[in-house]
Write an enzyme that holds these catalytic residues in place. Sequence first.
Site, short mmCIF file in Angstrom:
data_model
loop_
_atom_site.label_atom_id
_atom_site.label_comp_id
_atom_site.label_asym_id
_atom_site.label_seq_id
_atom_site.Cartn_x
_atom_site.Cartn_y
_atom_site.Cartn_z
N GLY A 4 45.37 -3.92 50.85
CA GLY A 4 46.84 -3.91 50.90
C GLY A 4 47.38 -4.15 52.30
CG HIS A 5 51.29 -2.72 52.99
ND1 HIS A 5 51.63 -1.67 53.80
CD2 HIS A 5 51.38 -2.26 51.71
CE1 HIS A 5 51.95 -0.62 53.05
NE2 HIS A 5 51.80 -0.95 51.78
CG ASP A 6 51.36 -2.14 57.29
OD1 ASP A 6 51.50 -2.79 58.34
OD2 ASP A 6 52.23 -2.08 56.38
#
Length: 213
Positions: free
Chosen positions: A141-143
């Site tokens: 996912g993000h980050d």
Amino acid sequence: MKPIVIYGAGGAGKVVKQFILDINSQQPQWDILGYVVTDLADLGPRDSVEEVLGDEEWLSRQPAGLSVALGIGTPGIGKIISERLRTNIPGLQYPNIVDPNVIMSFGVKMGIGNLIGPWFIVGPETTMGDFNFLNCSSVIGHDVRMGSYCVINPGGSIGGGVEMGDSVLVAPNASIMQYKKIGSEATITAGAVVNRDVPDGASVVGIRVRMKL
Ligand SMILES: CC(C)(COP(=O)(O)OP(=O)(O)OC[C@H]1O[C@@H](n2cnc3c(N)ncnc32)[C@H](O)[C@@H]1OP(=O)(O)O)[C@@H](O)C(=O)NCCC(=O)NCCS
């Protein structure tokens, strides 16, 4: 075409060879010389024996600048081998090998020697260190903050904002929920669903479901 060898002649080595062939099918880039192994005496029936060039002694005799991709599916072993090669044979290079069928989002940062297979999605502003082996059909996912030497096997799903240390194994179809912290050398076994932080070196198993009334 740049010459490259794959370290490891087993299943993971074959998988990495396919990533490189996928890249070449889009635009010829790499001349795959063959496989290098730690110990020629350990080669078995599952290894690509006919394509093995030699061991680390052979590698040490090659011209400086030769590229190496680590086809090693076990996080601890990948760490030991990459550290030994960088100390003993300093002229080698470790490119990031990213299959053309990877979806790479904006703002992703990575070190060296990372291998990312087809149908892998790397979310926005994720960072990863060195020598991670991200096998096919998985999602980060993000980050996400990932260390080095991690292995994510097919179907692994890493939620947004997860922090992972070094040498983490995420086995097939395991899920880590968003913003959890996974310690170094942790093992997330096949199919596990991680809904809490996992300490260094821990192995976690299973999924617990209950009715929500
Ligand atoms: C991580 C893994 C290797 C653990 O294996 P292990 O340490 O040898 O574990 P064991 O076989 O000793 O099993 C210990 C116990 O955990 C259980 N167990 C192991 N893995 C499990 C899993 N994924 N889900 C549920 N239970 C599991 C075993 O049934 C056993 O239970 P028991 O003591 O009641 O009999 C294994 O779970 C796994 O995920 N394998 C896939 C690895 C992988 O990524 N392969 C590459 C595919 S591309």
